[in-house]
Design a protein around this motif. Structure first.
Motif, PDB file in Angstrom:
ATOM      1  N   ILE A  94     110.816  -8.685   8.984  1.00 43.52           N
ATOM      2  CA  ILE A  94     111.296  -7.938   7.916  1.00 43.52           C
ATOM      3  C   ILE A  94     110.356  -6.897   7.393  1.00 43.52           C
ATOM      4  N   SER A  95     110.720  -5.474   7.578  1.00 45.90           N
ATOM      5  CA  SER A  95     109.906  -4.428   7.281  1.00 45.90           C
ATOM      6  C   SER A  95     110.377  -3.906   5.989  1.00 45.90           C
ATOM      7  N   ILE A  96     109.226  -3.696   5.057  1.00 47.52           N
ATOM      8  CA  ILE A  96     109.394  -3.278   3.755  1.00 47.52           C
ATOM      9  C   ILE A  96     108.919  -1.654   3.812  1.00 47.52           C
ATOM     10  N   GLY A  97     109.509  -0.579   3.435  1.00 46.07           N
ATOM     11  CA  GLY A  97     109.232   0.636   3.448  1.00 46.07           C
ATOM     12  C   GLY A  97     108.939   1.233   2.066  1.00 46.07           C
ATOM     13  N   LEU A  98     108.290   2.261   1.885  1.00 40.18           N
ATOM     14  CA  LEU A  98     108.229   3.008   0.777  1.00 40.18           C
ATOM     15  C   LEU A  98     108.345   4.445   0.714  1.00 40.18           C
ATOM     16  N   ASP A  99     108.896   4.977  -0.265  1.00 39.53           N
ATOM     17  CA  ASP A  99     109.092   6.385  -0.658  1.00 39.53           C
ATOM     18  C   ASP A  99     107.975   7.081  -1.238  1.00 39.53           C
ATOM     19  N   GLN A 100     107.068   7.774  -0.891  1.00 35.77           N
ATOM     20  CA  GLN A 100     106.044   8.314  -1.376  1.00 35.77           C
ATOM     21  C   GLN A 100     106.455   9.349  -2.500  1.00 35.77           C
ATOM     22  N   ILE A 101     105.432   9.224  -3.514  1.00 34.04           N
ATOM     23  CA  ILE A 101     105.913  10.140  -4.778  1.00 34.04           C
ATOM     24  C   ILE A 101     105.252  11.580  -4.461  1.00 34.04           C
ATOM     25  N   TYR A 102     106.015  12.596  -4.496  1.00 31.52           N
ATOM     26  CA  TYR A 102     105.365  14.004  -4.418  1.00 31.52           C
ATOM     27  C   TYR A 102     105.633  14.806  -5.547  1.00 31.52           C
ATOM     28  N   TRP A 103     105.058  15.872  -5.767  1.00 28.05           N
ATOM     29  CA  TRP A 103     105.435  16.633  -7.022  1.00 28.05           C
ATOM     30  C   TRP A 103     105.794  18.234  -6.439  1.00 28.05           C
TER      31      TRP A 103
END
Length: 298
Positions: free
Chosen positions: A271-280
């Motif tokens: 099971i892979s857990i991905g993230l969405d990086q915060i950008y400005w």
């Protein structure tokens, strides 16, 4: 193991050996041999014998016909230590043969259940996704403390939902399973775990026995599911409040992972857990072109 034999001649079949236990015995004449308590002998009228065998002999609800075996309403819930096996049918046999160092009817068993042996987790980034350690290799120990921005993952609970644990097996004409009974609402894989990911991954085996025996079956929507509870700590480095905590629950249909559990196969899930990086997205408003005026008397 258990065995049964049918006598075949001229297109007709009749029971020749009823379901009987075969066990390993030692005698002065045969040495180590697999035999029944009541001796049986090869027919002399030109008939052939067809054999069906299963293991262990203690399995209940076993019946047979000239076409094969049926094991009715078999439950894995209370038989997690039982390796249910059925041998390949043996047809046209007229005498003892040899197999794996023994003389007799070649009886080659195959596992008829399926096993889930591991559920592994990883945090990923990019496309194609690759493993990423969001804690930067730090583990929180002295000299290797977490830093602001580090994310620490812990899978706390993993549970199977709505899993049929009872079924009927047959190898008469065609081989297969049909699930029976009421599906079990929850089956624990791991519970109350507190060990965090290491280097972006965490590998689990079942708390009980290390594996889960399951009835072979085809998956359907919103039926067989996997529920995952995990926690994420995002470290802030602020004294007295070192992290922000997220508690997440995800439920996955097994049919979205693959189509079925098949006989004689072991399964490992990743099971892979991905993230969405915060950008400005910054911008600057223009100066107000209207000139300001003012006056003063001093």
């Amino acid at each position: 193991f258990g065995t049964v034999a049918y006598k075949v001649k001229g297109g007709s079949s009749e029971l020749y050996i009823p379901i009987s236990e075969v066990s390993n015995t030692t005698s002065a004449t045969s040495g180590a041999a697999w035999t029944t308590e009541t001796p049986y002998y090869w027919p002399k009228d030109g008939s052939t014998l067809t054999f069906y065998s299963y293991s262990p002999y203690s399995v209940s609800n076993v019946s047979s016909t000239k076409d094969g075996l049926t094991i009715s309403n078999y439950s894995v819930a209370d038989k997690q230590l039982v390796d249910l096996m059925v041998a390949d049918p043996v047809t046209g046999q007229t005498e003892n043969d040899t197999n794996d160092g023994f003389t007799g009817v070649p009886t080659i068993f195959e596992h008829k259940l399926a096993q889930v042996v591991a559920i592994n987790f990883q945090t990923v980034a990019g496309s194609p996704a690759t493993v990423k350690d969001y804690a930067g290799g730090r583990d929180g120990t002295a000299g290797n403390e977490y830093k602001a921005g580090d994310k620490v993952y812990t899978v706390t609970d993993v549970t199977f939902l709505t899993i049929p644990e009872e079924g009927t097996y047959t190898n008469a004409t065609t081989e297969g399973w049909e699930t029976t009974g009421t599906p079990t609402s929850t089956i624990e894989w791991i519970k109350d775990n507190t060990v965090p990911f290491t280097s972006g991954s965490y590998e689990t085996s079942r708390t009980t026995n290390g594996y889960l025996l399951v009835i072979p079956q085809t998956f359907t929507a919103a039926k067989q599911q996997l529920k995952i509870n995990y926690q994420v700590k995002t470290y802030t480095g602020v004294t007295g409040s070192l992290w922000a905590t997220e508690t997440i629950e995800e439920t996955v249909d097994l049919k979205d992972l693959h189509t079925s559990w098949d006989m004689n196969k072991k399964y490992t899930y990743t099971i892979s857990i991905g993230l969405d990086q915060i950008y400005w997205a910054p911008s600057v408003t223009v100066w107000d072109p209207t000139m300001g005026t003012g006056s003063a008397t001093i």
